[in-house]
Design an enzyme around this catalytic site. Structure first.
Site, PDB file in Angstrom:
ATOM      1  N   LYS A 158      -7.110 -34.686 -16.362  1.00 30.64           N
ATOM      2  CA  LYS A 158      -7.508 -35.559 -17.483  1.00 30.64           C
ATOM      3  C   LYS A 158      -6.244 -36.313 -17.895  1.00 30.64           C
ATOM      4  O   LYS A 158      -5.544 -35.919 -18.836  1.00 30.64           O
ATOM      5  CB  LYS A 158      -8.086 -34.714 -18.622  1.00 30.64           C
ATOM      6  CG  LYS A 158      -8.771 -35.538 -19.702  1.00 30.64           C
ATOM      7  CD  LYS A 158      -9.527 -34.619 -20.651  1.00 30.64           C
ATOM      8  CE  LYS A 158      -9.994 -35.324 -21.903  1.00 30.64           C
ATOM      9  NZ  LYS A 158     -11.061 -36.296 -21.718  1.00 30.64           N
TER      10      LYS A 158
HETATM   11  C1  LIG Z   1     -14.306 -39.301 -17.958  1.00 31.12           C
HETATM   12  C2  LIG Z   1     -14.873 -38.099 -18.631  1.00 31.12           C
HETATM   13  N1  LIG Z   1     -15.814 -37.373 -17.999  1.00 31.12           N
HETATM   14  C3  LIG Z   1     -16.356 -36.279 -18.566  1.00 31.12           C
HETATM   15  C4  LIG Z   1     -15.968 -35.849 -19.825  1.00 31.12           C
HETATM   16  C5  LIG Z   1     -16.576 -34.614 -20.422  1.00 31.12           C
HETATM   17  O1  LIG Z   1     -15.647 -33.570 -20.402  1.00 31.12           O
HETATM   18  P1  LIG Z   1     -15.665 -32.430 -21.495  1.00 31.12           P
HETATM   19  O2  LIG Z   1     -17.042 -31.876 -21.499  1.00 31.12           O
HETATM   20  O3  LIG Z   1     -14.660 -31.457 -21.026  1.00 31.12           O
HETATM   21  O4  LIG Z   1     -15.345 -33.070 -22.779  1.00 31.12           O
HETATM   22  C6  LIG Z   1     -14.993 -36.570 -20.514  1.00 31.12           C
HETATM   23  C7  LIG Z   1     -14.581 -36.113 -21.830  1.00 31.12           C
HETATM   24  O5  LIG Z   1     -13.516 -36.203 -22.258  1.00 31.12           O
HETATM   25  C8  LIG Z   1     -14.422 -37.704 -19.906  1.00 31.12           C
HETATM   26  O6  LIG Z   1     -13.486 -38.430 -20.539  1.00 31.12           O
END
Ligand SMILES: Cc1ncc(COP(=O)(O)O)c(C=O)c1O
Length: 323
Positions: A158
């Site tokens: 991330k």
């Molecule tokens: C690109 C992307 N995909 C999926 C998610 C979902 O991830 P999470 O459930 O860990 O928040 C996020 C959330 O931040 C995201 O930015």
């Protein structure tokens, strides 16, 4: 308190929101050299509880590893920093944003000489796409932007750099009059939204793209896979062609920000009858029941911030086993 007020944790100290500054020459400003997390603390009947904070911090440390960033503090310290910041701000519920970034030293592309700094900021964040979206769903489009190709930007991390792509997807959707965009991977298969994972339902089977479809492996996605199985649904993680969206009976987004949000149309084609479907509603209910502690926390996903609830001891034991 709300966005723009309160205390921010920076490299070990709590500072006022207005004083939480970095230098314009910091590497992160120029090259997006940061990794971060987004988690939530919910107000429950038993007190304020972080949802799967452990899993979020594990992903943060994975992101650091992928980007060769030596985290400036241990997992335990980062965990404590989050709890300390929530307590210092006296939040009952909030969005939690830990970030690890390359600071000020040189502006060559090579990030290795730069310090690795960290911060935790919090703010109140209600329903990401609006309260109405949770019940009535959102209108979305398939984006003309693809997610990154394998071996370019690692999507399992991330990283802030990945969000250049997300902002293109989001802006295009907004300008075209949609709430969100869904990006395909470079092979043309369904990937995810600009900041959320995607689920479809067809003939009572729940589908979601696999981690090989250029998605961020969402913590909510993982939780929904578990909850769907708890409810007895068949779940498949597989590569999905774009047109599966149009012929789905139901579709929904999941993510920390968006929680569980139904999709009512894609490219102006109604999904099912264009309203939140029964399986989406069941999943949504199961999710909100868990995060607000209306049902037993059977997976150990809640960590109470203020009360020293039993789960806190479990989480602490897990952390010290890892340390
Ligand atoms: C690109 C992307 N995909 C999926 C998610 C979902 O991830 P999470 O459930 O860990 O928040 C996020 C959330 O931040 C995201 O930015």
């Amino acid at each position: 308190m709300s966005f723009g007020t309160g205390k921010i944790w920076m490299n070990g100290s709590l500072v006022d929101w207005a004083d939480a500054k970095i230098h314009i020459g910091a590497h992160v400003v120029h090259y997006g050299s940061a990794v971060f997390e987004g988690a939530r603390c919910y107000e429950t009947s038993r007190g304020s509880a972080c949802f799967r904070l452990d899993a979020h911090l594990e992903r943060l440390f994975d992101s650091c590893k992928i980007y060769r960033m030596e985290p400036p503090l241990t997992y335990n310290d980062m965990h404590q920093a989050v709890l300390q910041t929530i307590r210092a701000n006296q939040y009952k519920a909030c969005y939690i944003r830990p970030i690890v970034y390359r600071g000020y030293h040189t502006l060559g592309v090579n990030p290795l000489p730069c310090p690795v700094d960290s911060a935790v900021l919090l703010w109140e964040w209600g329903a990401y796409l609006g309260q109405d979206a949770l019940t009535n769903g959102v209108d979305v489009c398939v984006s003309s932007w693809s997610r990154s190709a394998p071996n370019t930007f690692p999507t399992l991390a991330k990283s802030s750099a990945n969000y250049a792509n997300s902002t293109l997807v989001k802006m295009e959707a907004i300008v075209e009059g949609y709430s969100e965009g869904i990006a395909l991977d470079t092979g043309g298969y369904l990937s995810e939204g600009s900041g959320q994972n995607l689920f479809l339902v067809r003939n009572d089977i729940i589908y979601t793209p696999p981690v090989t479809a250029a998605i961020l492996p969402g913590i909510t996605r993982d939780s929904i896979l578990t909850l769907a199985q708890d409810l007895g649904f068949k779940v498949r993680e597989e590569m999905l062609p774009r047109e599966m969206l149009y012929i789905a009976d139901e579709a929904f987004f999941v993510g920390t920000a968006v929680e569980v949000t139904p999709i009512k149309t894609v490219d102006k084609i109604a999904i099912g009858n264009g309203r939140r479907g029964p399986i989406t509603e069941a999943i949504q209910q199961a999710f909100f029941d868990i995060v607000t502690a209306r049902v037993e926390d059977r997976h150990g996903w809640l960590e109470y911030v203020y009360d020293g609830e039993p789960r806190e001891a479990v989480a602490a034991a897990k952390r010290s086993a890892r340390a």
